[in-house]
Design an enzyme around this catalytic site. Structure first.
Site, mmCIF file in Angstrom:
data_model
loop_
_atom_site.group_PDB
_atom_site.id
_atom_site.type_symbol
_atom_site.label_atom_id
_atom_site.label_comp_id
_atom_site.label_asym_id
_atom_site.label_seq_id
_atom_site.Cartn_x
_atom_site.Cartn_y
_atom_site.Cartn_z
ATOM 1 N N GLU A 35 1.094 -1.076 0.097
ATOM 2 C CA GLU A 35 0.055 0.016 -0.202
ATOM 3 C C GLU A 35 0.852 1.315 0.072
ATOM 4 O OE1 GLU A 35 -2.488 0.485 3.276
ATOM 5 O OE2 GLU A 35 -3.287 2.544 2.448
ATOM 6 N N ARG A 263 5.838 -12.626 9.560
ATOM 7 C CA ARG A 263 6.527 -11.352 9.030
ATOM 8 C C ARG A 263 7.648 -11.042 9.941
ATOM 9 N NH1 ARG A 263 4.110 -5.869 9.323
ATOM 10 N NH2 ARG A 263 2.472 -6.880 8.258
ATOM 11 N N LYS A 273 4.879 0.985 9.309
ATOM 12 C CA LYS A 273 4.952 2.176 8.542
ATOM 13 C C LYS A 273 4.100 3.225 9.292
ATOM 14 C CE LYS A 273 3.553 0.342 4.748
ATOM 15 N NZ LYS A 273 2.810 0.166 3.394
HETATM 16 P P1 ATP Z 1 3.208 -2.140 7.796
HETATM 17 O O1 ATP Z 1 2.644 -2.679 9.015
HETATM 18 O O2 ATP Z 1 4.665 -1.923 7.851
HETATM 19 O O3 ATP Z 1 2.265 -0.706 7.134
HETATM 20 P P2 ATP Z 1 1.816 -3.349 5.923
HETATM 21 O O4 ATP Z 1 1.768 -5.155 5.867
HETATM 22 O O5 ATP Z 1 0.665 -2.851 5.849
HETATM 23 O O6 ATP Z 1 3.137 -3.070 6.808
HETATM 24 P P3 ATP Z 1 1.854 -3.338 3.000
HETATM 25 O O7 ATP Z 1 2.354 -2.189 2.193
HETATM 26 O O8 ATP Z 1 0.455 -3.562 3.095
HETATM 27 O O9 ATP Z 1 2.494 -3.130 4.501
HETATM 28 O O10 ATP Z 1 2.685 -4.569 2.705
HETATM 29 C C1 ATP Z 1 3.172 -5.069 1.325
HETATM 30 C C2 ATP Z 1 3.723 -6.586 1.636
HETATM 31 O O11 ATP Z 1 4.761 -6.689 2.261
HETATM 32 C C3 ATP Z 1 2.449 -7.369 2.221
HETATM 33 O O12 ATP Z 1 2.233 -8.562 1.285
HETATM 34 C C4 ATP Z 1 3.023 -7.645 3.725
HETATM 35 O O13 ATP Z 1 2.405 -8.742 3.900
HETATM 36 C C5 ATP Z 1 4.507 -7.663 3.402
HETATM 37 N N1 ATP Z 1 5.204 -7.197 4.667
HETATM 38 C C6 ATP Z 1 4.903 -6.113 5.273
HETATM 39 N N2 ATP Z 1 5.703 -5.918 6.448
HETATM 40 C C7 ATP Z 1 6.399 -7.110 6.433
HETATM 41 C C8 ATP Z 1 7.486 -7.849 7.403
HETATM 42 N N3 ATP Z 1 7.731 -7.065 8.648
HETATM 43 N N4 ATP Z 1 7.802 -8.948 7.123
HETATM 44 C C9 ATP Z 1 7.553 -9.541 5.973
HETATM 45 N N5 ATP Z 1 6.627 -9.089 4.898
HETATM 46 C C10 ATP Z 1 6.084 -7.952 5.345
HETATM 47 MG MG MG Z 2 -1.019 -2.137 5.501
#
Ligand code: ATP
Ligand code: MG
Length: 565
Positions: A35, A263, A273
């Protein structure tokens, strides 16, 4: 293209099984779906390496898709940075760049279909009421008074929502599933909300935006993703994604297989983020690319290499259970990558002037010194000439006036080895009258022994590094340490702001480096002997003004720092 992965994992085993069973016509299509609401971090790198690595090794492809369903938090800056970071890591989506926004029309039509089929309804309850009537983990929810509105009425209201007849937040579209379901995600989840926000792709065309859960599974299905690899928290969303695809008529074998993995969490690091955004907005760091940030932009600016991050992703592997990886492992991958690549040079961080009384004024000796002392013949890396003269700089810390027992460096009357040069003896100390701090050392060198060991076999202290005062170049050093003082910042409800490390950045002005350092170009790296690996910051360096980041200290110096020595 990046090197093939060395080890396997449970996700790859599932793909092997699917291929062996002849599923998906032998195709392997993955995606990385960020995102665009912030910069990518090292956790995303794990997902990127996994998804793009699988596509590479199975001769498939990996899409980059922006799951851009929430315009209030998203921006073109984030979209740009994400593309830059994925490329920097060494991966390429080719022509397969997509946006959930590309599917807004399609998703809208599908929503109308669900309404017509009696599977979705417009709810006029407030967001608070919807939350409160959703129930808890142990108790089911209660049904909305609008739940049983006839499809025709829902369709009319939904179209008027789209046409902008209703204010933001006044109505939502909900899937009509089961308010008593033990899975809270199936209790009539919201599919659309009204939001008058300009979108980075569709501008002001929509005032109605799909929820992530409504967009995500269909986006995967539309793109023909075969393996939809995501983090564990989406496991409980899977029944919802399946329910949507069932209603829309996607056959079970014509939809992505969702595979969840743990994760990445890292010690001394916050990863979400949302928290990283808070650090930036509250100006606790200098931006998303601050070298202390765990963002890919920050790691790059610090001087990390993409190779080291890919190696890290490989070493941590992929598992089904949550765990926290020691940040020291990331630092080890970095050192292992930099060690054979970085030329050795000398930089005196906190200079103390040394005047050698028995060395002729104006005389300069040029000492041929290999850039890789352990591997002096190394092709193309060669030697440089290091000037030696009557006035030098040594590290302030390498001199102690009243040394503790077993101190092996310089003190009055004692001798040390100057690396690759003479044995140096301190015969006098000039001090600042006010502070009593030494400002200059008066010394001699053993000219008879030259660069060899003294013939009488007397004991000489450790080798210390030095630069010739006149020829040395001034540089600015930025010494980074961990951003947090505790291994699990924010754990147990603690505010992560209270455990920020006040010493995470130390700026050292007036360090003096050997002339070869002056030849380094922005973006180049080197090792400073006895100190660590350094990177010429491309952003703040200018001709004649070098700013170097300490990427990581040497392994043993880190241990010393940790022990407070
Ligand atoms: P954040 O909580 O940091 O915003 P998010 O999962 O909301 O993380 P996205 O932009 O939605 O962030 O993530 C894109 C992809 O990266 C998703 O498939 C998510 O599962 C993966 N991802 C995000 N954070 C991690 C992590 N700490 N380890 C492994 N994969 C991750
Ligand atoms: Mg997210």
């Amino acid at each position: 293209m990046t090197e093939p992965r060395k080890s396997t994992n449970f996700v790859r085993q599932i793909i092997d099984e699917d291929l062996a069973a002849g599923k998906n016509g032998g195709r392997v299509v993955t995606r990385f779906p960020p995102e665009p609401n912030g910069y990518l971090h090292i956790g995303h790198a794990k997902s990127i390496c996994l998804n793009f690595g699988i596509a590479r090794d199975y001769g498939g492809r990996c899409h980059l898709r922006f799951d851009d369903t929430n315009p209030s938090k998203e921006s073109p800056e984030y979209v740009r940075s994400i593309q830059e970071d994925v490329r920097w890591l060494g991966f390429d989506w080719g022509e397969h760049l997509y946006h959930a926004a590309d599917y807004f029309d399609r998703l809208y039509e599908w929503a109308e279909k669900l309404i017509r089929d009696g599977k979705a309804y417009v709810d006029e309850q407030s967001a608070d009421d919807i939350r409160e009537t959703r129930g808890t983990l142990t108790a089911g929810g209660s049904e909305s008074p609008h739940r049983n509105r006839p499809p025709a009425e829902n369709l009319d209201l939904f179209r008027r929502m789209r046409a902008g007849e209703f204010p933001d937040g006044s109505r939502v579209l909900r899937a009509k599933i089961d308010m008593a379901s033990p899975n809270i995600n199936l209790r009539d989840p919201v599919m659309y909300r009204i939001r008058r926000e300009s979108h980075h792709r569709t501008s002001d065309r929509w005032c109605l935006y799909p929820m992530y859960d409504w967009a995500h599974g269909q986006s995967d299905a539309l793109e023909g993703i075969t393996h939809s690899i995501c983090t564990l928290e989406f496991e409980v969303h899977r029944p919802l994604y399946d329910w949507f695809l069932d209603q829309l008529g996607f056959a079970p074998d014509a939809r992505p297989r969702q595979i969840e993995f743990a994760r990445l969490n890292l010690t001394y690091t916050v990863m979400s983020k949302r928290l990283l955004n808070a650090l930036v907005q509250e100006q606790r760091v200098e931006g998303w690319d601050d070298p202390r940030m765990p963002t890919l932009a920050g790691l790059r600016r610090r001087g990390y290499t993409p190779e080291s991050i890919r190696e890290f992703a490989d070493r941590i592997g992929v598992a089904k259970a949550d765990s926290t990886v020691d940040v020291a492992l990331l630092e080890d991958c970095l050192r292992d990558d930099l060690n054979p690549k970085c030329r050795r040079m000398t930089c005196v961080h906190r200079p103390l002037r040394v005047v050698i009384e028995n060395y002729a004024e104006g005389k300069v000796e040029e000492i041929e010194t290999p850039f890789f002392p352990d591997d002096p013949g190394r092709e193309g890396m060669g030697f440089r000439k290091v000037p030696f003269s009557r006035e030098l700089f040594i590290e302030r810390d390498d001199f102690v006036e009243v040394p503790p027992k077993k101190f092996t460096r310089l003190s009055p009357g004692k001798e040390v080895r100057l690396r690759k040069a003479y044995v140096l003896k301190c015969i006098g100390v000039v001090k600042d009258e006010k502070t009593g701090e030494p400002t200059e050392l008066r010394c001699t060198v053993d000219l008879d022994a030259g660069f060899d060991s003294p013939k009488d076999g007397r004991k000489i202290g450790n080798a210390i590094h030095w630069v010739s005062a006149a020829e040395s170049v001034p540089v600015t050093l930025r010494l980074y340490d961990r951003l947090f003082t505790v291994p699990h910042p924010g754990a147990g409800g603690q505010d992560f702001r209270t455990v920020l490390n006040p010493a995470s950045l130390e700026v050292v002005e007036g360090a003096r480096a050997e002339p070869a350092v002056g030849e380094l170009r922005p973006g180049e790296r080197c090792q400073f002997e006895r100190r660590g690996f350094y990177y010429v910051d491309p952003k703040d360096s200018a001709p004649g003004k070098l700013v170097l980041h300490r990427i990581v200290p040497l392994r043993d110096s880190w241990a010393k720092i940790a022990k407070g020595q």
